[in-house]
Design a protein around this motif. Structure first.
Motif, PDB file in Angstrom:
ATOM      1  N   ASP A  76       0.775  -1.243   0.124  1.00 45.55           N
ATOM      2  CA  ASP A  76      -0.063  -0.074  -0.192  1.00 45.55           C
ATOM      3  C   ASP A  76       0.949   1.395   0.026  1.00 45.55           C
ATOM      4  O   ASP A  76       0.395   2.353   0.496  1.00 45.55           O
ATOM      5  CB  ASP A  76      -1.034   0.091   1.247  1.00 45.55           C
ATOM      6  N   ARG A  77       2.010   1.097  -0.662  1.00 44.29           N
ATOM      7  CA  ARG A  77       2.991   2.135  -0.448  1.00 44.29           C
ATOM      8  C   ARG A  77       3.638   2.348  -1.611  1.00 44.29           C
ATOM      9  O   ARG A  77       4.400   1.568  -2.104  1.00 44.29           O
ATOM     10  CB  ARG A  77       4.173   1.841   0.659  1.00 44.29           C
ATOM     11  N   GLY A  78       3.572   3.760  -2.175  1.00 47.10           N
ATOM     12  CA  GLY A  78       4.493   3.874  -3.453  1.00 47.10           C
ATOM     13  C   GLY A  78       3.915   3.338  -4.565  1.00 47.10           C
ATOM     14  O   GLY A  78       2.945   2.787  -4.528  1.00 47.10           O
ATOM     15  N   PRO A  79       4.849   3.133  -5.740  1.00 42.87           N
ATOM     16  CA  PRO A  79       4.028   2.912  -6.943  1.00 42.87           C
ATOM     17  C   PRO A  79       4.272   1.317  -7.092  1.00 42.87           C
ATOM     18  O   PRO A  79       4.744   0.940  -8.350  1.00 42.87           O
ATOM     19  CB  PRO A  79       5.093   3.656  -7.948  1.00 42.87           C
ATOM     20  N   PHE A  80       4.432   0.456  -6.199  1.00 39.81           N
ATOM     21  CA  PHE A  80       4.572  -1.117  -6.404  1.00 39.81           C
ATOM     22  C   PHE A  80       3.274  -1.785  -6.622  1.00 39.81           C
ATOM     23  O   PHE A  80       2.137  -1.427  -6.222  1.00 39.81           O
ATOM     24  CB  PHE A  80       5.131  -1.628  -4.993  1.00 39.81           C
ATOM     25  N   GLU A  81       3.256  -2.911  -7.401  1.00 43.83           N
ATOM     26  CA  GLU A  81       2.369  -3.798  -7.321  1.00 43.83           C
ATOM     27  C   GLU A  81       2.799  -5.343  -7.214  1.00 43.83           C
ATOM     28  O   GLU A  81       3.969  -5.621  -7.632  1.00 43.83           O
ATOM     29  CB  GLU A  81       1.415  -3.761  -8.898  1.00 43.83           C
ATOM     30  N   LEU A  82       1.985  -6.336  -6.830  1.00 47.25           N
ATOM     31  CA  LEU A  82       2.291  -7.666  -6.447  1.00 47.25           C
ATOM     32  C   LEU A  82       2.795  -8.253  -7.773  1.00 47.25           C
ATOM     33  O   LEU A  82       1.941  -8.228  -8.737  1.00 47.25           O
ATOM     34  CB  LEU A  82       1.179  -8.150  -5.673  1.00 47.25           C
ATOM     35  N   VAL A  83       3.771  -9.182  -7.613  1.00 46.01           N
ATOM     36  CA  VAL A  83       4.090  -9.972  -8.553  1.00 46.01           C
ATOM     37  C   VAL A  83       3.899 -11.321  -7.969  1.00 46.01           C
ATOM     38  O   VAL A  83       3.270 -12.233  -8.901  1.00 46.01           O
ATOM     39  CB  VAL A  83       5.464  -9.928  -9.147  1.00 46.01           C
ATOM     40  N   LEU A  84       4.229 -11.526  -6.716  1.00 49.07           N
ATOM     41  CA  LEU A  84       4.130 -12.714  -6.115  1.00 49.07           C
ATOM     42  C   LEU A  84       3.478 -12.628  -4.641  1.00 49.07           C
ATOM     43  O   LEU A  84       4.073 -11.693  -3.943  1.00 49.07           O
ATOM     44  CB  LEU A  84       5.188 -13.502  -6.051  1.00 49.07           C
ATOM     45  N   ASP A  85       2.412 -13.274  -4.230  1.00 52.67           N
ATOM     46  CA  ASP A  85       2.183 -12.825  -2.856  1.00 52.67           C
ATOM     47  C   ASP A  85       2.327 -13.908  -2.078  1.00 52.67           C
ATOM     48  O   ASP A  85       2.785 -14.958  -2.376  1.00 52.67           O
ATOM     49  CB  ASP A  85       0.193 -12.773  -3.137  1.00 52.67           C
ATOM     50  N   GLY A  86       2.384 -13.683  -0.864  1.00 53.34           N
ATOM     51  CA  GLY A  86       2.629 -14.536   0.457  1.00 53.34           C
ATOM     52  C   GLY A  86       2.359 -13.889   1.734  1.00 53.34           C
ATOM     53  O   GLY A  86       2.234 -12.683   1.721  1.00 53.34           O
ATOM     54  N   ASP A  87       2.455 -14.767   2.932  1.00 52.75           N
ATOM     55  CA  ASP A  87       2.342 -14.404   4.045  1.00 52.75           C
ATOM     56  C   ASP A  87       3.475 -14.221   4.808  1.00 52.75           C
ATOM     57  O   ASP A  87       3.307 -13.779   5.977  1.00 52.75           O
ATOM     58  CB  ASP A  87       1.126 -15.341   4.719  1.00 52.75           C
ATOM     59  N   SER A  88       4.633 -14.442   4.061  1.00 53.50           N
ATOM     60  CA  SER A  88       6.066 -13.821   4.805  1.00 53.50           C
ATOM     61  C   SER A  88       6.011 -14.758   6.032  1.00 53.50           C
ATOM     62  O   SER A  88       6.913 -14.521   6.953  1.00 53.50           O
ATOM     63  CB  SER A  88       6.063 -12.403   5.126  1.00 53.50           C
ATOM     64  N   SER A  89       5.660 -16.213   5.789  1.00 49.55           N
ATOM     65  CA  SER A  89       5.862 -17.061   6.954  1.00 49.55           C
ATOM     66  C   SER A  89       7.258 -17.746   6.779  1.00 49.55           C
ATOM     67  O   SER A  89       7.453 -18.588   7.672  1.00 49.55           O
ATOM     68  CB  SER A  89       4.730 -18.019   7.058  1.00 49.55           C
ATOM     69  N   GLY A  90       7.801 -17.456   5.730  1.00 50.00           N
ATOM     70  CA  GLY A  90       8.932 -18.021   5.500  1.00 50.00           C
ATOM     71  C   GLY A  90       9.751 -17.554   3.949  1.00 50.00           C
ATOM     72  O   GLY A  90       8.908 -16.808   3.545  1.00 50.00           O
ATOM     73  N   TYR A  91      10.995 -17.909   3.596  1.00 48.59           N
ATOM     74  CA  TYR A  91      11.623 -17.455   2.670  1.00 48.59           C
ATOM     75  C   TYR A  91      11.010 -17.722   1.380  1.00 48.59           C
ATOM     76  O   TYR A  91      11.060 -16.935   0.183  1.00 48.59           O
ATOM     77  CB  TYR A  91      12.981 -17.882   2.548  1.00 48.59           C
ATOM     78  N   THR A  92      10.361 -18.717   1.333  1.00 51.07           N
ATOM     79  CA  THR A  92       9.464 -19.320  -0.045  1.00 51.07           C
ATOM     80  C   THR A  92       8.165 -18.630   0.022  1.00 51.07           C
ATOM     81  O   THR A  92       7.425 -18.976  -0.836  1.00 51.07           O
ATOM     82  CB  THR A  92       9.526 -20.790  -0.023  1.00 51.07           C
ATOM     83  N   ARG A  93       7.822 -17.859   0.947  1.00 48.93           N
ATOM     84  CA  ARG A  93       6.319 -17.251   0.878  1.00 48.93           C
ATOM     85  C   ARG A  93       6.046 -15.794   1.301  1.00 48.93           C
ATOM     86  O   ARG A  93       5.461 -15.182   1.808  1.00 48.93           O
ATOM     87  CB  ARG A  93       5.536 -18.157   2.289  1.00 48.93           C
ATOM     88  N   MET A  94       7.377 -14.975   0.657  1.00 53.00           N
ATOM     89  CA  MET A  94       7.586 -13.713   0.852  1.00 53.00           C
ATOM     90  C   MET A  94       6.806 -12.761  -0.510  1.00 53.00           C
ATOM     91  O   MET A  94       7.027 -13.535  -1.526  1.00 53.00           O
ATOM     92  CB  MET A  94       8.907 -13.335   0.985  1.00 53.00           C
ATOM     93  N   PRO A  95       6.239 -11.678  -0.183  1.00 52.64           N
ATOM     94  CA  PRO A  95       5.732 -11.167  -1.295  1.00 52.64           C
ATOM     95  C   PRO A  95       6.622 -10.588  -2.102  1.00 52.64           C
ATOM     96  O   PRO A  95       7.959 -10.451  -1.758  1.00 52.64           O
ATOM     97  CB  PRO A  95       4.910  -9.956  -0.832  1.00 52.64           C
ATOM     98  N   ALA A  96       6.539 -10.412  -3.512  1.00 50.55           N
ATOM     99  CA  ALA A  96       7.470  -9.697  -4.336  1.00 50.55           C
ATOM    100  C   ALA A  96       6.794  -8.765  -5.275  1.00 50.55           C
ATOM    101  O   ALA A  96       5.660  -8.809  -5.473  1.00 50.55           O
ATOM    102  CB  ALA A  96       8.248 -10.842  -5.411  1.00 50.55           C
TER     103      ALA A  96
END
Length: 386
Positions: A76-96
């Motif tokens: 919700d900050r700046g000019p970003f949009e999601l490429v990959l979603d994730g709940d950040s519960s591990g290195y394989t589940r981080m948003p990009a």
């Protein structure tokens, strides 16, 4: 007090010997949330359990997920949009993320906003029941790490993104690195101004797990190129700051999200090459080499007890202050042996002992045991070189 004795250092201080003869102890940053409901409570808990330790700094990172919170905030900050979603519960589940087409990125879009927490923490320091406090430590991610995280390069290296998207992520992270650098430099400058206003010494702990990960992911033949790129980039960040800025580098870290590593690399050869090259660049620029904290274990792996793993430290510049991150309360004997081997290779005592990362992903009992072991190791006999 045996290596398996988990009394607090305060309880053991009566028979501890001369504190001035001990190595220092470095706390990397975060604390278990249960012991740090407020800034004052967290710092007081650390002081109470540190007892007579000679601390390098006094950190106040009450949220061990603060860098994850920053990453999540980009939704919700700046000019970003999601490429990959994730709940950040591990290195394989981080948003990009990626930039929205046609948008540009500004330093204000990506700063971690650590400066907002400093005034409150300094005010809390002045309520602590200790007369002589070590400098206040503020953890600050290195620009390269922020850029890599934001654009999903960890996901790219784990092949969670299609090849084309992975290549775009790497290109974007490098292309926008100057913007992230400007954001970090500006934020450190704000913190320095607060330090002057409060007449406090503040140490910035510049954190860059990307250093180890870069070597881990690159083929060995490319390590000299990686060294040149990483040291040029990090030296550029350090020399953009006023020379009087107090720094510690947390620059050889295996990662600790969910108390699990992102890298299992044990080879210390690239660490030595990186550190010597960075120190040489800073010498040429007239800047001191900051003390370096290195992780020699992680949430899953004990410190190595093989002498051959530490031999390369003989080539480390003698003037580099080394904070050895080898205090693992679950493996006290391995921690003690690793300290002995590190110092045999260096030919001198380390400047401080430390855990591999912050204590925030431990239970309060585990954190207490880690602090107690750090106290014991700080007084370990200095081995003779073979």
């Amino acid at each position: 007090m045996s290596l398996l004795d988990h009394r607090s250092s305060a309880e053991a201080s009566a028979d501890s010997g001369d504190p001035e003869a001990r190595r220092q102890v470095h706390f990397v940053g975060s604390l278990p949330p249960a012991v740090a409901p407020t800034d004052r409570a967290g710092m007081q808990w650390l002081l109470d359990h540190a007892g007579a330790m000679r601390l390098t700094t006094l950190p106040c990172d009450r949220d061990p997920r603060w860098i994850i919170d920053w990453l999540e905030s980009l939704r919700d900050r700046g000019p970003f949009e999601l490429v990959l979603d994730g709940d950040s519960s591990g290195y394989t589940r981080m948003p990009a993320y990626r930039l929205r087409p046609g948008d540009t990125l500004a330093p204000g879009d990506v700063g971690p906003r650590r400066a907002q927490e400093v005034s409150a923490a300094i005010a809390a320091r002045r309520q602590l029941s200790a007369a002589d406090l070590p400098p206040y430590q503020v953890s600050m991610p290195a620009p390269l790490d922020l850029s890599l995280f934001a654009f999903g390069v960890p996901a790219a290296t784990m092949r969670l993104l299609p090849a084309a998207a992975a290549l775009r992520a790497i290109r974007s992270a490098l292309a926008h690195l100057p913007t992230f650098t400007a954001a970090i430099v500006a934020e450190v400058d704000q913190i320095r101004q607060l330090a002057d206003r409060w007449s406090e010494d503040i140490v910035i702990q510049l954190e860059s797990p990307a250093v180890m990960v870069a070597y881990d992911r690159a083929p060995r033949a490319a390590w000299p190129l990686v060294t040149r790129m990483l040291t040029r980039q990090l030296a550029g960040v350090i020399t953009a700051l006023p020379p009087q800025t107090l720094l510690v580098l947390h620059g050889w870290c295996r990662g600790d999200l969910e108390h699990k590593p992102i890298s299992g690399m044990r080879d210390l050869a690239p660490l030595v090459a990186f550190t010597n090259a960075l120190a040489a660049r800073l010498d040429r620029a007239g800047y001191p080499m900051p003390p370096l904290h290195i992780a020699l274990c992680d949430g899953e792996t004990a410190p190595s007890t093989r002498p051959s793993d530490y031999e390369v430290l003989r080539r480390l510049r003698a003037d580099v202050q080394l904070y050895a991150g080898l205090v693992d309360e679950h493996h006290p004997h391995a921690s003690a042996r690793a300290l002995e081997l590190v110092e045999q290779a260096l030919g001198r005592p380390v400047d401080a002992v430390a855990a591999a990362c912050g204590l925030g992903r431990r239970t309060p009992e585990e954190a207490e045991a880690n602090i107690a072991l750090a106290w014991q190791l700080s007084a370990a006999p200095v081995p003779t070189t073979p």
